[in-house]
Design an enzyme around this catalytic site. Sequence first.
Site, PDB file in Angstrom:
ATOM      1  N   ARG A   7       0.865  -1.181   0.000  1.00 13.52           N
ATOM      2  CA  ARG A   7       0.000   0.000   0.000  1.00 13.52           C
ATOM      3  C   ARG A   7       0.903   1.233   0.000  1.00 13.52           C
ATOM      4  O   ARG A   7       1.947   1.246   0.659  1.00 13.52           O
ATOM      5  CB  ARG A   7      -0.905   0.019   1.251  1.00 13.52           C
ATOM      6  CG  ARG A   7      -2.032  -1.017   1.246  1.00 13.52           C
ATOM      7  CD  ARG A   7      -3.109  -0.683   0.217  1.00 13.52           C
ATOM      8  NE  ARG A   7      -4.239  -1.597   0.223  1.00 13.52           N
ATOM      9  CZ  ARG A   7      -4.376  -2.651  -0.586  1.00 13.52           C
ATOM     10  NH1 ARG A   7      -3.415  -2.942  -1.455  1.00 13.52           N
ATOM     11  NH2 ARG A   7      -5.462  -3.399  -0.534  1.00 13.52           N
TER      12      ARG A   7
ATOM     13  N   GLU B 245      -4.528   7.034  -5.317  1.00 12.07           N
ATOM     14  CA  GLU B 245      -4.728   6.261  -6.546  1.00 12.07           C
ATOM     15  C   GLU B 245      -6.120   6.542  -7.109  1.00 12.07           C
ATOM     16  O   GLU B 245      -7.092   6.384  -6.378  1.00 12.07           O
ATOM     17  CB  GLU B 245      -4.558   4.762  -6.259  1.00 12.07           C
ATOM     18  CG  GLU B 245      -3.146   4.400  -5.851  1.00 12.07           C
ATOM     19  CD  GLU B 245      -2.975   2.962  -5.394  1.00 12.07           C
ATOM     20  OE1 GLU B 245      -1.845   2.584  -5.053  1.00 12.07           O
ATOM     21  OE2 GLU B 245      -3.974   2.208  -5.354  1.00 12.07           O
TER      22      GLU B 245
ATOM     23  N   HIS C  72      -0.646  -0.065  -9.773  1.00  9.08           N
ATOM     24  CA  HIS C  72      -1.303  -1.026  -8.867  1.00  9.08           C
ATOM     25  C   HIS C  72      -1.782  -2.279  -9.626  1.00  9.08           C
ATOM     26  O   HIS C  72      -2.920  -2.712  -9.473  1.00  9.08           O
ATOM     27  CB  HIS C  72      -2.498  -0.369  -8.145  1.00  9.08           C
ATOM     28  CG  HIS C  72      -2.812  -1.021  -6.824  1.00  9.08           C
ATOM     29  ND1 HIS C  72      -3.116  -0.308  -5.687  1.00  9.08           N
ATOM     30  CD2 HIS C  72      -2.863  -2.328  -6.456  1.00  9.08           C
ATOM     31  CE1 HIS C  72      -3.353  -1.158  -4.682  1.00  9.08           C
ATOM     32  NE2 HIS C  72      -3.201  -2.391  -5.133  1.00  9.08           N
TER      33      HIS C  72
END
Length: 326
Positions: free
Chosen positions: A239, A268, A289
């Site tokens: 993360r 994000e 991601h």
Amino acid sequence: MAHHTPIKVVFLDRDTIPAHITLPTLHHPHHWQSYPATAPGDVIDRLQHADVAITNKVVINEAILTALPKLKLIAVAATGVNNVDLAACQAHGVQVCNVQGYATQSVPEHVMALIYALKRQLMGYHADVRQGEWQKRGQFCFFTHPIGSVAGSTLGIIGKGALGEAVGQLAQAVGMKVMFAEHQGASHCRPGYQPFEQVIQQADVLSLHCPLTDKTRHLISQDVLAKMPQHAILINTGRGDLVDEQALLYALKRDQIGGAGLDVLSQEPAPDAHPLVAASLPNLIVTPHIAWGADEAVHTLAQQLIANIDGFFRGAPQHTLIDALD
């Protein structure tokens, strides 16, 4: 709940799963509603009549739960559940389940890809070739960036869950020495772990695989970066907030560490002005991601997600995160 009663299932952010991956059909009688994405202000409205909420990254907090007395289950379409307030779920009698172990090949492959790309300076050399450097040099090869070896180097891993373990196995297979870090500030080391300080000082590559909690937020701080070897590479597929991003940018710009490969950022999607996106550094790779996203992994995720919902209503819940519901 009687088996014949149809349940209402709402998927809040279906676009977080690739469009070409089909979700299996629930066995339990149901009404299904999915939205490509859901803004914070629309969550309560969309879940008003839902028994089940499926979320990948949409936040479900205390205020939202209070407004949804009908909700019974939150099925998270990911392993990390930092977007769901688990204490509030417990208080409201809402069960939460996540998907586990689906990316134990996909994520480690991405981690290794980032390690190799950074150690072998693939980005820097690719950019040089595109800018005509090869032609200018007039030699069959040229060396504008030092090239490191992966075999024989030490990988420090923070987090010894399924992903941390799988990354360790792959790293050992290519000749890396692997160390798992004990919790920062722990008074003793569990078997199989080494002290946090020792790991960050000895690792040539440091990879993050721990959950994001209040304790691990900005775990990789200015202080930690300063203690890492100057050639060390930081990899984060966990993360974004595990890393103090400003401190990382500072360390990269001042050659305090050797490089970084990030698949996650604190925001994000990252805004254009995000300092790590705006910084065009040859020793920094940012991917959106997607470490978890190999097709095989996403298929497994989709199957487990639906099985989690079926299991819950069949009275055989799996992957549940709330221990005892009142």
